[in-house]
Design an enzyme around this catalytic site. Structure first.
Site, PDB file in Angstrom:
ATOM      1  N   GLU A   4       4.631  -6.490   0.641  1.00 38.28           N
ATOM      2  CA  GLU A   4       4.113  -6.659  -0.718  1.00 38.28           C
ATOM      3  C   GLU A   4       4.123  -5.334  -1.484  1.00 38.28           C
ATOM      4  OE1 GLU A   4       0.245  -8.089   0.163  1.00 38.28           O
ATOM      5  OE2 GLU A   4       0.966  -9.948   1.066  1.00 38.28           O
ATOM      6  N   GLY A  15       0.784  -1.227   0.000  1.00 34.26           N
ATOM      7  CA  GLY A  15       0.000   0.000   0.000  1.00 34.26           C
ATOM      8  C   GLY A  15       0.813   1.272   0.000  1.00 34.26           C
ATOM      9  N   CYS A  27     -17.236   4.614 -26.556  1.00 36.08           N
ATOM     10  CA  CYS A  27     -18.554   5.231 -26.626  1.00 36.08           C
ATOM     11  C   CYS A  27     -19.131   5.312 -25.215  1.00 36.08           C
ATOM     12  CB  CYS A  27     -19.462   4.418 -27.546  1.00 36.08           C
ATOM     13  SG  CYS A  27     -21.035   5.220 -27.892  1.00 36.08           S
ATOM     14  N   GLU A  28     -18.550   6.208 -24.420  1.00 36.36           N
ATOM     15  CA  GLU A  28     -18.870   6.319 -23.001  1.00 36.36           C
ATOM     16  C   GLU A  28     -18.464   7.713 -22.534  1.00 36.36           C
ATOM     17  OE1 GLU A  28     -20.606   4.886 -19.746  1.00 36.36           O
ATOM     18  OE2 GLU A  28     -20.054   3.413 -21.282  1.00 36.36           O
ATOM     19  N   GLY A  36       3.907  -3.873  -4.446  1.00 36.68           N
ATOM     20  CA  GLY A  36       3.626  -4.053  -5.870  1.00 36.68           C
ATOM     21  C   GLY A  36       3.627  -2.759  -6.648  1.00 36.68           C
TER      22      GLY A  36
END
Length: 432
Positions: free
Chosen positions: A291, A249, A362-363, A293
């Protein structure tokens, strides 16, 4: 100026990843294009590994968190750097095994592992399975018994710490789908159940309080709580668990106003708390796992796009449309994540425009960011979005049947494809 050492500007004023001009990479491979720096990734791996050696006398291991960015090559790099690997699905596990990653250094997480995933983990010889709930614990014990295996596990614990991050990425508080809660006694009950399972070997505890965290205090509080729980387990259950995974995190810089703490400074402060708390409770310092990442690959990656239409709405905003969007970077749509962008061909010039960077799905919500400062942009220019090495490729989708971009790895003045560009044919390959 830049979020990572791997980013530079050449004499022509073009953005470079290591020694490669990104305009040349865009011309060579096309856009959209993910570009990663191998040197930066390896440097970041070593920062954590070296810190664990320094502050815990080598009694620790950094686990690369696959969910940030998973492919065979990143597994090979993590293996080369003697890291462990955190996987959260059968697909990530299969990728790691296919890449030749040592299975004994794999830690298999997840809040709802299926029976087939657990069987695969047992058959591949996964070193540690991080158990999330009692149903999983009981199922794993049965599956291990059927194979006459005693499987090492850790239990995921919710330490009750609020990391003050986005609601979607907070995982340490009691209201989370992950793990066993401390406050309710659920975690202690899970420990007692685990030690009674004949084909389970409980080796330690895992926790994770959230993502993109800049404040070190939640990590320090978590360390105190978790060491305290280890001591409580020894007193109540009579077993001394020797592993503690403090999760990840750690925040990275996405925008100039963000100032994440130096990782070594964070590691030093947490180690001080661990050692002090262990000494106070007369508990041996556990084997520490982490962790990191996002912080390993996030700053090491950028995404390149080609500008299409530029649409100025006077008094409202300027839309700059690019040939990618939410299909290759959904994080703005999910979390309103902020980014730095630049015209890769005018990297040293002043940012004179404010734009909404729009994708081509298309959003209406297909945006990479709004009100972003950038150098002058016009049709055909190459836009670079920085700090996209984590949670972009791994969260990419095929909405509107958009093929996923390739991933290019750069090392010094060399570049190579580590994930090829999908084709339209790939999109229909599974159709019947």
């Amino acid at each position: 100026m830049f979020v990572a050492d791997c980013l530079q500007v050449n004499q022509e004023g073009h953005l470079c990843v290591e020694q490669r001009d990104v305009l040349e990479l865009a011309a060579k491979y096309g856009t959209p294009l993910y570009v990663m720096s191998e040197t930066q990734i390896r440097k970041n791996c070593r920062l954590y590994q070296d810190s664990l050696k320094r502050f815990y006398d080598g009694n620790g291991l950094a686990l690369y968190a696959s969910k940030a960015f998973c492919c065979k090559e990143i597994c090979r790099i993590a293996s080369d750097e003697e890291m462990g690997l955190d996987v959260v699905s059968g697909g990530e596990l299969y990728t790691a095994v296919s890449a030749g990653f040592p299975s004994e250094r794999i830690y298999f997480h997840g809040n709802n592992k299926t029976a087939s995933e657990l069987v695969a983990a047992l058959e591949y010889g996964v070193g540690t399975i991080v158990v999330d709930n009692l149903e999983e614990l009981e199922m794993l014990d049965r599956l291990a018994a059927a194979k006459n295996i005693c499987q090492e596990i850790m239990l995921r614990v919710k330490p009750g710490v609020d990391a003050h991050t986005h609601n979607f990425i907070r995982t340490g508080q009691i209201d989370s789908k992950f793990g066993f809660a401390l406050e309710t006694g659920e975690a202690m009950a899970a420990v007692k159940k685990a030690v009674s399972c004949p084909h389970i070997i409980l080796t330690g505890l895992h926790c994770h309080i959230g993502s993109q965290i800049f404040d070190t205090e939640p990590f320090l509080l978590t360390a105190r709580i978790m060491v305290g729980f280890l001591a409580q387990i020894r007193k109540q259950v009579g077993c001394e668990l020797r592993k503690l995974n403090l999760g990840g995190g750690f925040g990275i810089q996405y925008t100039p106003d963000q100032d994440p703490p130096a990782y070594e400074a964070y590691m030093k402060r947490v180690s001080t708390v661990i050692h002090e708390t262990c000494s106070l409770l007369d508990f041996p310092t556990p084997f520490i796992l982490m962790e990191p990442g996002r912080s390993i690959v996030g700053p090491a990656g950028i995404t390149l796009y080609t500008v299409g239409a530029v649409k100025e709405i006077p008094g409202v905003r300027t839309y700059v449309s690019v040939d990618g969007g939410m299909t290759d970077n959904p994080r703005y749509a999910l979390y309103q994540s902020e980014y730095q962008i630049m015209n890769a061909g005018l990297a040293t010039q002043e940012k004179t425009m404010r734009v909404t960077l729009a994708g081509h799905c298309c959003e209406s919500g297909d945006l990479i960011g709004e009100n972003l400062p950038v150098q002058h942009l016009e049709k055909g220019d190459i836009v670079a979005v920085l700090s996209t090495g984590a949670y972009n490729y791994s969260m990419a989708s095929h909405y509107n049947r958009m093929p996923n971009p390739p991933v290019i790895m750069v090392k010094a003045d060399q570049d190579r494809v580590i994930v090829r560009r999908e084709t339209w044919e790939d999109l229909v390959r599974m159709d019947v």
